[in-house]
Design a protein around this motif. Structure first.
Motif, short mmCIF file in Angstrom:
data_model
loop_
_atom_site.label_atom_id
_atom_site.label_comp_id
_atom_site.label_asym_id
_atom_site.label_seq_id
_atom_site.Cartn_x
_atom_site.Cartn_y
_atom_site.Cartn_z
N VAL A 1 7.33 44.43 10.61
CA VAL A 1 6.26 45.42 10.55
C VAL A 1 6.22 46.18 11.87
CG1 VAL A 1 3.77 45.77 10.27
CG2 VAL A 1 4.92 43.94 8.99
N VAL A 2 6.11 47.51 11.79
CA VAL A 2 5.99 48.36 12.96
C VAL A 2 4.68 49.15 12.88
CG1 VAL A 2 8.50 48.58 13.28
CG2 VAL A 2 7.28 50.26 11.86
N PRO A 3 4.10 49.51 14.01
CA PRO A 3 2.87 50.30 13.97
C PRO A 3 3.15 51.74 13.55
CG PRO A 3 3.50 49.84 16.25
CD PRO A 3 4.48 49.13 15.37
N VAL A 4 2.22 52.30 12.76
CA VAL A 4 2.28 53.72 12.37
C VAL A 4 0.88 54.31 12.55
CG1 VAL A 4 4.20 53.42 10.73
CG2 VAL A 4 1.84 53.25 9.91
N GLY A 5 0.80 55.61 12.54
CA GLY A 5 -0.48 56.30 12.69
C GLY A 5 -0.68 57.28 11.56
N ALA A 6 -1.23 58.42 11.90
CA ALA A 6 -1.43 59.50 10.94
C ALA A 6 -0.95 60.78 11.58
CB ALA A 6 -2.91 59.60 10.56
N ASP A 7 -0.50 61.72 10.74
CA ASP A 7 -0.05 62.99 11.29
C ASP A 7 -1.24 63.90 11.57
OD1 ASP A 7 -0.80 64.22 8.87
OD2 ASP A 7 1.26 64.37 8.13
N SER A 8 -1.00 65.11 12.03
CA SER A 8 -2.08 66.02 12.41
C SER A 8 -2.97 66.41 11.23
CB SER A 8 -1.51 67.28 13.06
OG SER A 8 -0.66 67.95 12.16
N ALA A 9 -2.47 66.25 10.00
CA ALA A 9 -3.27 66.55 8.82
C ALA A 9 -4.03 65.31 8.33
CB ALA A 9 -2.38 67.08 7.70
N GLY A 10 -3.87 64.19 9.04
CA GLY A 10 -4.56 62.97 8.65
C GLY A 10 -3.82 62.16 7.59
N VAL A 11 -2.57 62.50 7.31
CA VAL A 11 -1.78 61.77 6.32
C VAL A 11 -1.11 60.57 6.98
CG1 VAL A 11 0.17 61.93 4.71
CG2 VAL A 11 -1.39 63.87 4.97
N LEU A 12 -1.25 59.42 6.34
CA LEU A 12 -0.68 58.19 6.85
C LEU A 12 0.82 58.33 7.05
CD1 LEU A 12 -1.15 55.15 7.50
CD2 LEU A 12 -0.78 54.71 5.07
N GLU A 13 1.29 57.95 8.22
CA GLU A 13 2.73 57.96 8.49
C GLU A 13 3.37 56.73 7.86
OE1 GLU A 13 2.67 57.99 12.76
OE2 GLU A 13 2.61 60.17 12.84
N VAL A 14 4.66 56.79 7.67
CA VAL A 14 5.43 55.65 7.15
C VAL A 14 6.54 55.35 8.14
CG1 VAL A 14 4.91 56.08 4.73
CG2 VAL A 14 6.86 57.22 5.77
N PRO A 15 7.13 54.16 8.06
CA PRO A 15 8.26 53.87 8.94
C PRO A 15 9.39 54.88 8.73
CG PRO A 15 7.49 51.87 7.88
CD PRO A 15 6.79 53.03 7.21
N PRO A 16 10.30 54.99 9.66
CA PRO A 16 11.40 55.96 9.52
C PRO A 16 12.19 55.71 8.23
CG PRO A 16 11.43 54.92 11.70
CD PRO A 16 10.40 54.21 10.89
N LEU A 17 12.55 56.78 7.55
CA LEU A 17 13.28 56.66 6.28
C LEU A 17 14.65 56.03 6.47
CD1 LEU A 17 13.17 57.17 3.28
CD2 LEU A 17 14.03 59.47 3.68
N ASP A 18 15.20 56.14 7.68
CA ASP A 18 16.51 55.51 7.92
C ASP A 18 16.37 54.00 8.18
OD1 ASP A 18 15.36 55.66 10.46
OD2 ASP A 18 17.19 56.36 11.44
#
Length: 183
Positions: A52-69
């Motif tokens: 598990v890695v920490p993620v945040g939200a983008d400038s629009a408030g949409v939840l980020e996900v781990p890198p697709l790669d």
């Protein structure tokens, strides 16, 4: 709402049945755990063992996900509670990637009563029991149920699912697992 990776000819991820029994698991009298980042999630019923890695939200408030790669990683919404604290901790993961199924591909197969274990940076393991698994159209994402207040330690697992819309490059639904800490 989350947007997840694409596959050219995706195998459709499992969707929870609309008539699946819902269970509520009263939280046992457990003392809340102090804040500690989750480092690993284990879901035996669907053979998930993921870092598990920490993620945040983008400038629009949409939840980020781990890198697709890195489709085998799960992400923890670091601006919310950690697993074991009072409130709803949120873990998110890709359903698929260009290489095939990803970490949360089988989330829709989970059923009430199954367990999820989250290992934390303080070496404690928080065990959660699934209460419900639901599919929501992305336009009807239940923000309050996912991020809202709670009086017990809860866990929400989120991925994409449903029909893949080739025109937008996204799945039309989110699959959400609702769980309560039981050990």
């Amino acid at each position: 709402m989350i947007t997840v990776g694409l596959t050219v000819d995706p195998e459709r991820p499992p969707r929870p049945p609309a008539d699946a029994p819902r269970r509520t698991h009263p939280a046992p009298d457990l003392a809340p755990l102090p804040r500690a980042a989750p480092v690993r999630v284990l879901i035996p019923a669907i053979d998930v063992r993921a870092d598990v890695v920490p993620v945040g939200a983008d400038s629009a408030g949409v939840l980020e996900v781990p890198p697709l790669d890195r489709p085998t990683l799960a992400g923890w919404y670091r601006h919310g509670v950690s697993p074991g604290e009072i409130g709803n901790a949120v873990l998110v993961g890709h359903v698929d990637a260009p290489t095939g199924p990803a970490v949360f591909f089988d989330l829709g197969r989970l059923r009430a009563g199954q367990q999820i274990q989250v290992t934390r940076a303080d070496a404690q393991v928080a065990t959660f029991t699934v209460n419900d698994v639901r599919a929501y159209g992305k336009e009807h994402f239940p923000s309050t149920l996912v991020y809202g207040p709670a009086d017990a330690a809860g866990l929400r697992l989120i991925t994409c699912g449903g029909r893949f819309d080739a025109a937008t490059g996204n799945y039309v639904d989110n699959i959400i697992v609702f769980a309560t800490r039981t050990a």
